[in-house]
Design an enzyme around this catalytic site. Sequence first.
Site, PDB file in Angstrom:
ATOM      1  N   ASP A   1      63.645  70.318  61.986  1.00 31.94           N
ATOM      2  CA  ASP A   1      65.126  68.968  62.184  1.00 31.94           C
ATOM      3  C   ASP A   1      65.489  68.809  62.931  1.00 31.94           C
ATOM      4  O   ASP A   1      65.794  69.541  64.274  1.00 31.94           O
ATOM      5  CB  ASP A   1      66.120  69.527  60.989  1.00 31.94           C
ATOM      6  CG  ASP A   1      66.918  68.240  61.141  1.00 31.94           C
ATOM      7  OD1 ASP A   1      66.640  68.101  59.951  1.00 31.94           O
ATOM      8  OD2 ASP A   1      67.775  68.080  61.581  1.00 31.94           O
TER       9      ASP A   1
ATOM     10  N   TYR B   1      70.347  65.606  70.493  1.00 32.03           N
ATOM     11  CA  TYR B   1      70.970  67.122  69.994  1.00 32.03           C
ATOM     12  C   TYR B   1      70.325  67.295  71.775  1.00 32.03           C
ATOM     13  O   TYR B   1      70.104  68.613  71.820  1.00 32.03           O
ATOM     14  CB  TYR B   1      69.281  67.844  69.318  1.00 32.03           C
ATOM     15  CG  TYR B   1      69.939  68.079  67.804  1.00 32.03           C
ATOM     16  CD1 TYR B   1      71.110  66.638  67.991  1.00 32.03           C
ATOM     17  CD2 TYR B   1      68.789  68.183  67.739  1.00 32.03           C
ATOM     18  CE1 TYR B   1      71.438  67.156  66.093  1.00 32.03           C
ATOM     19  CE2 TYR B   1      69.451  68.244  65.332  1.00 32.03           C
ATOM     20  CZ  TYR B   1      70.858  67.008  65.422  1.00 32.03           C
ATOM     21  OH  TYR B   1      70.901  67.784  63.863  1.00 32.03           O
TER      22      TYR B   1
ATOM     23  N   LYS C   1      66.501  61.454  63.718  1.00 31.42           N
ATOM     24  CA  LYS C   1      67.571  60.479  63.869  1.00 31.42           C
ATOM     25  C   LYS C   1      68.012  60.021  64.942  1.00 31.42           C
ATOM     26  O   LYS C   1      67.974  60.058  66.336  1.00 31.42           O
ATOM     27  CB  LYS C   1      68.388  61.608  63.036  1.00 31.42           C
ATOM     28  CG  LYS C   1      68.119  62.808  62.780  1.00 31.42           C
ATOM     29  CD  LYS C   1      69.693  63.715  62.318  1.00 31.42           C
ATOM     30  CE  LYS C   1      69.072  64.989  61.709  1.00 31.42           C
ATOM     31  NZ  LYS C   1      68.677  65.814  62.536  1.00 31.42           N
TER      32      LYS C   1
ATOM     33  N   HIS D   1      71.578  58.797  61.633  1.00 27.79           N
ATOM     34  CA  HIS D   1      72.386  60.487  61.767  1.00 27.79           C
ATOM     35  C   HIS D   1      73.609  59.686  61.132  1.00 27.79           C
ATOM     36  O   HIS D   1      74.346  60.504  60.792  1.00 27.79           O
ATOM     37  CB  HIS D   1      72.373  60.367  63.412  1.00 27.79           C
ATOM     38  CG  HIS D   1      72.816  62.098  63.801  1.00 27.79           C
ATOM     39  ND1 HIS D   1      71.760  63.093  64.587  1.00 27.79           N
ATOM     40  CD2 HIS D   1      73.304  62.796  63.269  1.00 27.79           C
ATOM     41  CE1 HIS D   1      72.393  63.186  64.664  1.00 27.79           C
ATOM     42  NE2 HIS D   1      72.991  64.265  64.018  1.00 27.79           N
TER      43      HIS D   1
END
Length: 269
Positions: A43, A48, A73, A106
Amino acid sequence: MEFQKLSNGVSIPMLGFGTYQIKKSEVADAIKGAIDAGYRHFDCAHIYGNEVEVGKALKDSGVKREDLFITSKVWNADQGYDSTLAAFDKTLSDLQLDYLDLYLIHWPNEDNFQLTLDTWKALEKIYADGKAKAIGVSNFSEEQLKKLFAVAKVKPMVNQIERHPLKTQVELAKFDKDNGIVNEGYSPIGHGHLVLQNETINKIAKAHNKSAAQVVLRWQVDTGFVIFPKSSNPEHVKANFDIFDFNLTDDEIKEINGLDENEHLNYDN
């Protein structure tokens, strides 16, 4: 490994590996450890900040692409039709992939939900073009999903939400399931010290000769949630994967469900 079928027939592994907050310098070792432990579902997300490193690590792993399930996302700042398409292309490039298995919005834009609806149209194009095998959302409420249903040509196949014993999301999970949406749970163990020291969970763990963390992860899977715990501890990574040789009883599941306090522990996936 156990799998669940999405509404379009795509199989998703019930257990994945989360890449949130993994430092760029630690990604290679983390992904290698996860691959060695048996994980094939990863994931990811643009926000990130480590998709380049994750992509390289997955490519270096030698695992065939068709044996991997990769999610990413679109971040809030990239919402909108054209900007979402551009963000998706960047994610594909960063991850060194030709397609994603799952692409999610997201977060919903609560101030300008039309922007989110335009973003969904972009996801529908990505799906129609075969660049993502499935599309979905994250952090959407029942009300927001209903607004999306009103204009969507393709219903979301996944809703990724915060879920742990202190926030069991019973009503939203039922709504998702009733509408053919698979539930995914992030922060699946919550904040460890609040959940893992719980007397009820530890009693159940002792009965199964498992750790408290393993019991919570098994509870997630037994109640239909796809999860992706993240750990930088190699032993925890292996232990988190070792949850497929037991099941909780209905009574044990009810006991854990009874711990719900409707408490958000994490607003950022």
